[in-house]
Write a protein that holds these residues in place. Structure first.
Motif, PDB file in Angstrom:
ATOM      1  N   ASP A  66       0.774  -1.124  -0.011  1.00  7.30           N
ATOM      2  CA  ASP A  66      -0.030  -0.038   0.006  1.00  7.30           C
ATOM      3  C   ASP A  66       0.716   1.414  -0.173  1.00  7.30           C
ATOM      4  O   ASP A  66       0.630   2.173   0.656  1.00  7.30           O
ATOM      5  N   TRP A  67       1.842   1.132  -0.898  1.00  9.04           N
ATOM      6  CA  TRP A  67       3.001   2.284  -0.879  1.00  9.04           C
ATOM      7  C   TRP A  67       2.464   3.354  -1.979  1.00  9.04           C
ATOM      8  O   TRP A  67       1.969   2.960  -3.100  1.00  9.04           O
ATOM      9  N   SER A  68       2.577   4.632  -1.763  1.00  6.03           N
ATOM     10  CA  SER A  68       2.267   5.573  -2.846  1.00  6.03           C
ATOM     11  C   SER A  68       3.354   6.774  -3.013  1.00  6.03           C
ATOM     12  O   SER A  68       3.437   7.481  -1.971  1.00  6.03           O
ATOM     13  N   SER A  69       3.533   6.947  -4.091  1.00  2.82           N
ATOM     14  CA  SER A  69       4.646   8.112  -4.176  1.00  2.82           C
ATOM     15  C   SER A  69       3.956   9.325  -4.060  1.00  2.82           C
ATOM     16  O   SER A  69       4.554  10.435  -3.365  1.00  2.82           O
ATOM     17  N   ARG A  70       2.592   9.687  -4.253  1.00  5.23           N
ATOM     18  CA  ARG A  70       2.010  10.740  -3.698  1.00  5.23           C
ATOM     19  C   ARG A  70       2.005  10.941  -2.208  1.00  5.23           C
ATOM     20  O   ARG A  70       2.265  12.146  -1.685  1.00  5.23           O
ATOM     21  N   GLU A  71       1.769   9.802  -1.629  1.00  4.73           N
ATOM     22  CA  GLU A  71       1.717   9.887  -0.062  1.00  4.73           C
ATOM     23  C   GLU A  71       3.101  10.234   0.464  1.00  4.73           C
ATOM     24  O   GLU A  71       3.270  10.917   1.555  1.00  4.73           O
ATOM     25  N   GLN A  72       4.081   9.568  -0.077  1.00  8.35           N
ATOM     26  CA  GLN A  72       5.447   9.855   0.103  1.00  8.35           C
ATOM     27  C   GLN A  72       5.700  11.171  -0.041  1.00  8.35           C
ATOM     28  O   GLN A  72       6.381  11.837   0.741  1.00  8.35           O
ATOM     29  N   LEU A  73       5.409  11.927  -1.015  1.00  8.41           N
ATOM     30  CA  LEU A  73       5.834  13.236  -1.408  1.00  8.41           C
ATOM     31  C   LEU A  73       4.922  14.103  -0.324  1.00  8.41           C
ATOM     32  O   LEU A  73       5.520  15.012   0.263  1.00  8.41           O
ATOM     33  N   ALA A  74       3.702  13.736   0.195  1.00 11.14           N
ATOM     34  CA  ALA A  74       2.959  14.618   0.995  1.00 11.14           C
ATOM     35  C   ALA A  74       3.650  14.568   2.311  1.00 11.14           C
ATOM     36  O   ALA A  74       3.751  15.500   2.998  1.00 11.14           O
TER      37      ALA A  74
END
Length: 287
Positions: A66-74
């Motif tokens: 459940d990894w997301s590049s958008r969430e990581q950026l946020a």
């Protein structure tokens, strides 16, 4: 003494395929290479299951991690916002004219403002802030509305001639093609050219002076040096926003110009507006 003859090199087996006398050797890949290949295949399959990988109609497979590049950026942006919060608070509280007195705060404002400028302003004013036809050069001292840091701040915050901010700076030049005839436009164009020492027709310029005084001096001044309170440009400095050739000036006088700058107060934080104002002010054209 017996001589040991070297064993003849044994040729590898062939696959049995032959083309025009050329045989295909059956040389297997080294075992270590095959194991590396198998491991990369296994790793690739695991990665495609663990992380977003396979495109679907409206999204990609999420992966069991459940990894997301958008969430990581946020998360990264939130972390940096927390680190910068004390500086932003200080920037909000410090009077604009006193920012330069604090070396560390000014350094933060210039770096932060530079990032804001490159993100939101460079599309019009250019990455180096030198502008383009219709978009002001921010490196010189020709400011339509003033180049002090307070003036720059007001322009950035409220914008120019937009419908979104009731405090936006506003001025409008009439389209003189609807007021003057063609001969008069030629004459006043020649006079305006003469104000900046450009080559012009003396007789036409002399006739155009009276037209200028009757129609243009109320904004640009009797001497043509403009009025910052009205956003009327100085016509004597040879700095032209839309071009200073005879053709450009004729079009400007005939049809008018109406450049619009958005109000950034609703898009940027107060600290960002102050930071980008500081950045623009220190570029070299700030007064």
């Amino acid at each position: 003494m017996a001589k040991h003859q070297k064993d003849e090199k044994k040729e590898p087996d062939t696959t049995g395929h032959e083309w025009d006398g050329i045989r295909e050797y059956d040389n297997p890949m080294p075992r270590w290479w095959l194991w590396v290949l198998y491991l990369t295949i296994i790793w690739g399959l695991w990665y495609s299951i663990a992380y977003p990988a396979w495109p679907l109609i409206s999204k990609a497979t999420a992966g069991y991690k459940d990894w997301s590049s958008r969430e990581q950026l946020a998360e990264d942006m939130t972390a940096f916002d927390e680190l910068n919060a004390p500086w932003n608070a200080k920037l909000d509280e410090t009077p604009l004219t006193e920012i330069s007195a604090d070396a560390e705060l000014e350094l933060y404002a210039v770096n932060s403002g530079g990032a804001v400028f490159r993100t939101w302003c460079a599309q019009c004013h250019g990455s180096g802030a030198a502008g383009a036809p219709g978009y002001p050069n921010l490196l010189d001292n020709a400011w339509l509305w003033g180049g002090s840091i307070e003036d720059i701040y007001f322009s950035v915050k409220h914008g120019i001639r937009n419908d979104d901010d009731e405090d936006a700076r506003y001025s409008q030049m009439p389209a003189f093609g609807e007021i003057l005839d063609k001969e008069q436009i030629v004459q006043v164009t020649q006079y305006v050219m003469s104000l900046s020492s450009a080559q012009s027709d003396d007789a036409a310029a002399k006739a155009g002076e009276m037209i200028f005084q009757d129609n243009c001096a109320s904004c640009h001044g009797e001497d043509g040096k403009g009025d910052r309170e009205q956003g009327a440009p100085n016509l004597t400095d040879a700095i032209w926003l839309y071009g200073g050739s005879e053709e450009d000036l004729t079009e400007t006088i005939t049809y008018s110009r109406f450049g619009v700058m958005p109000a950034w107060s609703g898009r940027l934080t107060e600290a960002q507006v102050r930071a980008v104002s500081t950045y623009v002010h220190q570029l070299g054209g700030g007064e």
